[in-house]
Design an enzyme around this catalytic site. Structure first.
Site, short mmCIF file in Angstrom:
data_model
loop_
_atom_site.label_atom_id
_atom_site.label_comp_id
_atom_site.label_asym_id
_atom_site.label_seq_id
_atom_site.Cartn_x
_atom_site.Cartn_y
_atom_site.Cartn_z
N ASP A 251 -7.68 -9.87 -9.30
CA ASP A 251 -6.87 -9.86 -10.36
C ASP A 251 -7.36 -8.64 -11.21
O ASP A 251 -8.31 -8.50 -11.91
CB ASP A 251 -7.04 -11.22 -11.07
CG ASP A 251 -5.88 -11.26 -12.54
OD1 ASP A 251 -5.36 -10.32 -12.88
OD2 ASP A 251 -5.94 -12.44 -13.00
N VAL A 252 -6.24 -7.83 -11.78
CA VAL A 252 -6.68 -6.49 -12.55
C VAL A 252 -7.05 -6.99 -13.80
O VAL A 252 -7.68 -6.07 -14.48
CB VAL A 252 -5.65 -5.62 -12.37
CG1 VAL A 252 -4.33 -5.94 -13.43
CG2 VAL A 252 -6.22 -4.22 -12.90
N LYS B 215 5.97 -0.29 -13.61
CA LYS B 215 7.56 -0.84 -13.55
C LYS B 215 7.70 -1.86 -14.61
O LYS B 215 6.96 -2.76 -14.97
CB LYS B 215 7.51 -1.46 -12.15
CG LYS B 215 8.81 -2.23 -11.92
CD LYS B 215 9.23 -2.50 -10.45
CE LYS B 215 8.21 -3.22 -10.00
NZ LYS B 215 8.44 -3.66 -8.48
N GLY C 276 0.75 -1.20 0.22
CA GLY C 276 -0.10 -0.07 -0.11
C GLY C 276 0.93 1.42 0.03
O GLY C 276 0.23 2.31 0.08
N ALA C 277 2.15 1.38 -0.14
CA ALA C 277 2.92 2.31 -0.14
C ALA C 277 2.68 3.36 -1.20
O ALA C 277 2.62 4.71 -0.94
CB ALA C 277 4.51 2.11 -0.09
N TRP C 278 2.39 2.87 -2.39
CA TRP C 278 2.10 3.87 -3.55
C TRP C 278 0.70 4.42 -3.18
O TRP C 278 0.42 5.47 -3.65
CB TRP C 278 2.15 3.15 -4.97
CG TRP C 278 3.52 3.16 -5.36
CD1 TRP C 278 4.70 3.07 -4.83
CD2 TRP C 278 3.95 3.08 -6.90
NE1 TRP C 278 5.83 2.93 -5.47
CE2 TRP C 278 5.39 3.16 -6.88
CE3 TRP C 278 3.27 3.04 -8.14
CZ2 TRP C 278 6.15 3.08 -8.01
CZ3 TRP C 278 3.97 2.90 -9.31
CH2 TRP C 278 5.48 3.12 -9.19
N ASP D 214 -4.76 -5.83 -5.89
CA ASP D 214 -3.74 -6.80 -5.76
C ASP D 214 -4.40 -8.21 -5.56
O ASP D 214 -5.36 -8.24 -4.89
CB ASP D 214 -2.70 -6.32 -4.68
CG ASP D 214 -1.47 -6.93 -4.98
OD1 ASP D 214 -1.36 -8.33 -4.66
OD2 ASP D 214 -0.83 -6.13 -5.02
N ASP E 246 3.34 -1.01 -9.73
CA ASP E 246 4.56 -1.38 -9.35
C ASP E 246 4.59 -2.92 -9.11
O ASP E 246 5.40 -3.38 -8.27
CB ASP E 246 4.67 -0.81 -7.99
CG ASP E 246 6.31 -0.66 -7.54
OD1 ASP E 246 7.14 -0.70 -8.39
OD2 ASP E 246 6.58 -0.83 -6.34
#
Length: 237
Positions: free
Chosen positions: A124-125, A189, A79-81, A107, A149
């Site tokens: 799942d995106v 990324k 969860g940082a982004w 995620d 990311d």
């Protein structure tokens, strides 16, 4: 600003971590963590991991995340982004004088709750059902920015892992066609390798501007890089 955060921060690991018997590989990893200023800075600034500083640096330079923007964070765990996005687009309403944005994190893993973000854990995106949920959660069903990311679990075979990540990035171009608004941006990324040019070519077909970035917080010995694609234009099929 992100550099000042790194320079000011100071965090000390517990001495028991050093005393506990560890394998040589674990000892090398721990020593790297102890020396890493971004690991220390993430603790000092309450970010969930050091990757937050990669996004902070990129956003400080290119101003992707503006108050009121809608953002989809793919591969969001831990969860940082999403934390950075919540701050930058004001999705928690911290500043009542600014427009309030939207952050949706996705995620396959569990994402701990985060104020100001709507989280789709264990999703799942690439799944049409997940994409349908995104359309419901995003204002007018559109995002200003897609962040990614995400990366596959490392197999130890560099070429195979590179190909898997490129495939994941290519799936984001399909996602953009469904949810990204005209002139929107995608930051993803990738690991440098033989197929990076293929990904870049596909991005150039859908975006007016594409550049490759290596933020300072990305370790020098890593093949990790980021494509920043801006000025989205829906590709002609």
């Amino acid at each position: 600003m992100w550099r000042q955060c790194v320079q000011r921060s100071c965090f000390h690991f517990s001495s028991c971590l050093m005393k506990k018997s560890r394998t040589p590989a674990e000892q090398r990893w721990l020593q790297r963590q102890l020396r890493d200023p971004y690991v220390k800075a993430s603790h000092q600034n309450n970010f969930r991991c050091r990757s937050a500083f990669k996004l902070l640096e990129i956003d400080d330079q290119f101003r992707l995340l503006q108050p009121g923007h809608s953002v989809v964070d793919c591969g969001a765990a831990p969860g940082a982004w999403s934390q950075v996005a919540v701050q930058r687009v004001n999705s928690a309403g911290t500043d009542p004088e600014l427009p309030r944005g939207t952050v949706v994190g996705i995620d396959l893993l569990n994402i701990p709750p985060l104020d100001g973000a709507r989280l789709l854990s264990c999703h799942d995106v690439t799944d049409p059902a997940t994409q349908a949920k995104l359309l419901e959660l995003l204002p007018a069903g559109r995002a200003h920015v897609i962040l990614s990311d995400m990366a596959p679990n490392a197999s130890g075979f560099r070429d195979m892992d590179h190909e898997k990540l490129i495939t994941m990035c290519l799936s984001l171009i399909d996602l953009a066609e469904k949810i990204l608004q005209p002139s929107g941006s995608l930051l993803c990324k990738y690991w440098d390798g033989a197929l990076a040019g293929t990904l870049q070519g596909q991005l150039c077909g859908a975006f007016g501007s594409v550049r490759s970035l290596k933020p300072h917080a990305s370790r020098k010995d890593s093949a990790e890089r980021y494509f920043l694609a801006r000025m989205y234009r829906k590709p002609v099929r």
